[in-house]
Design an enzyme around this catalytic site. Structure first.
Site, PDB file in Angstrom:
ATOM      1  N   GLY A  65       0.818  -1.203   0.000  1.00 49.05           N
ATOM      2  CA  GLY A  65       0.000   0.000   0.000  1.00 49.05           C
ATOM      3  C   GLY A  65       0.851   1.252   0.000  1.00 49.05           C
TER       4      GLY A  65
ATOM      5  N   GLY B 194       0.408   5.615   0.829  1.00 53.29           N
ATOM      6  CA  GLY B 194      -0.434   6.710   1.285  1.00 53.29           C
ATOM      7  C   GLY B 194       0.280   8.044   1.132  1.00 53.29           C
TER       8      GLY B 194
ATOM      9  N   GLY C  36       3.563   7.905   3.340  1.00 53.58           N
ATOM     10  CA  GLY C  36       4.535   6.826   3.280  1.00 53.58           C
ATOM     11  C   GLY C  36       4.007   5.581   2.592  1.00 53.58           C
ATOM     12  N   THR C  37       4.887   4.594   2.503  1.00 54.95           N
ATOM     13  CA  THR C  37       4.576   3.328   1.836  1.00 54.95           C
ATOM     14  C   THR C  37       4.498   2.208   2.867  1.00 54.95           C
ATOM     15  OG1 THR C  37       5.801   4.117  -0.092  1.00 54.95           O
ATOM     16  CG2 THR C  37       5.317   1.768  -0.001  1.00 54.95           C
ATOM     17  N   VAL C  38       3.586   1.259   2.631  1.00 66.50           N
ATOM     18  CA  VAL C  38       3.390   0.150   3.559  1.00 66.50           C
ATOM     19  C   VAL C  38       3.936  -1.139   2.952  1.00 66.50           C
ATOM     20  CG1 VAL C  38       1.712  -1.180   4.908  1.00 66.50           C
ATOM     21  CG2 VAL C  38       1.318   1.257   4.461  1.00 66.50           C
TER      22      VAL C  38
ATOM     23  N   LYS D 109       4.807   0.634   7.997  1.00 70.64           N
ATOM     24  CA  LYS D 109       4.608   1.882   7.265  1.00 70.64           C
ATOM     25  C   LYS D 109       5.879   2.724   7.373  1.00 70.64           C
ATOM     26  CE  LYS D 109       1.505   5.855   6.904  1.00 70.64           C
ATOM     27  NZ  LYS D 109       0.300   6.517   7.485  1.00 70.64           N
TER      28      LYS D 109
ATOM     29  N   ASP E  42      -9.775  10.747   5.161  1.00 63.66           N
ATOM     30  CA  ASP E  42      -9.496  10.025   3.911  1.00 63.66           C
ATOM     31  C   ASP E  42     -10.191   8.665   3.927  1.00 63.66           C
ATOM     32  OD1 ASP E  42      -8.440   9.814   1.368  1.00 63.66           O
ATOM     33  OD2 ASP E  42      -6.532   8.976   2.047  1.00 63.66           O
TER      34      ASP E  42
END
Length: 343
Positions: free
Chosen positions: A67, A69, A72-74, A88, A182
């Site tokens: 994922g 966002g 940041g990235t998960v 994350k 969100d």
């Protein structure tokens, strides 16, 4: 005389530089102490503090992205104790630090079955990461918007109800109320039993006084936050934001659950079909009036027998997506409406 003036001026400049350096050092020291204190608070809450090396090893060098966002990235990872986690990795030092401490201090204290749980964190120099429970089924969009997705009415209804309960808890039951800002299918994760858990508070804000529509610094939001298609009209009108913005986004998610179409596709189709309709709720209502509820529903739901449950979901969805936010129900009221028994 000229030399004397020059000497005095030079001395004044040197003194100003020294004072400036002293203030800068004091500020840096204070900021560092604040971050250290926040770290101790997080530890006192019972989280595990990971090293960057531990999380790099757990994610095999941050290889499996699950994922992405705004902050940041998960990545999927496996800890030394064999627990599977979602890590994350926050992007940008300035934004990352603020987001990191906000999530650790606020989300770490939040415990609800319909909210993703924070298990730990990493604060290793410039590396700021958060460690969450991992949900194997992933996000709602990956099941809802695929042709082979198997979500019956009962499952969709439970997802709607669980999501409403999670948001209601954030808005009204936390010690410090939280706005998500969100809400969308990508931020609704599903466990092994398809129980929903709201995730990604990267865009959330704390409100000490929700009536005053202020954040923790007493300031209103200065720019739009969220995802196009899910954002309430007040974002575009540069109005101050309250919990009803989340209610609107939730209403869009309900329409997606009912139609099986993403918000962008649904809104675009309705806009072409009903040019005279200025509001989403008005467009959907008009289509139902002219063509019937079945024309709005996901074809995969047409075999469902519980028409009252379908009508109740649609009624709640249309209440939530009203352009006038004062006409939208609070999330606690949404929960009540979804729990109503058929007469």
């Amino acid at each position: 005389m000229v030399y004397l003036v020059g000497f005095v001026s030079s001395f004044a400049i040197i003194e100003a530089i020294c004072i400036g350096l002293t203030w800068w050092y004091a500020f840096q020291k204070h900021a560092h102490e604040e971050f250290v204190n926040m770290g101790y608070i997080a530890l006192a809450m019972g989280f595990k503090r990971f090293t960057y090396a531990e999380l790099k090893r757990a994610t095999d060098g941050f290889k499996q992205e699950v994922g992405k966002g705004g902050f940041g990235t998960v990545y999927k990872g496996v800890l030394d104790d064999e627990r599977v986690v979602a890590v994350k990795r926050l992007d940008g030092i300035l934004q990352g630090d603020a987001e990191f401490w906000a999530e650790v201090s606020v989300i770490g204290n939040i415990n609800h079955r319909n909210l993703v749980k924070l298990w730990g964190f990493c604060a290793d120099n410039e590396h700021k990461l958060l460690v969450y429970e991992y949900l194997e089924n992933g996000s709602l969009d990956k099941i809802l918007f695929t042709s082979d997705g198997e979500l019956g009415l009962e499952q969709r209804y439970n997802i709607a109800l669980g999501t409403a309960k999670g948001l209601s808890y954030l808005h009204e039951e936390c010690l410090e109320w939280v706005l998500h800002c969100d809400v969308k299918p990508q931020n609704i994760l599903l466990d092994d039993h398809l129980e929903p858990k709201v995730s990604d508070f990267g865009m959330s804000k704390l409100f000490k006084d929700i009536q005053g529509i202020r954040d923790i610094n007493g300031m209103g939001f200065s720019k739009a936050r969220g995802t196009r298609g899910y954002m309430a009209p007040e974002w575009m009108m540069n109005l101050k934001i309250d919990a009803k913005a989340d209610v609107y986004s939730y209403g869009i998610v309900l329409l997606e659950l009912l139609s099986g179409k993403s918000a962008s596709i649904l809104i675009s189709a309705l806009a072409k079909e009903y040019n005279e309709c200025n509001q989403l709720a008005q467009c959907v209502t008009e289509k139902i009036r002219k063509e019937g509820l079945e024309e709005v529903l996901d074809p995969r739901l047409l075999g469902e027998l519980d028409k009252k449950k379908l009508e109740r979901l649609m009624k709640v969805a249309l209440l939530c997506v009203q352009d006038d936010r004062s006409a939208r129900p609070a999330m606690s009221k949404v929960v009540e409406l979804l729990l109503e028994k058929d007469e």
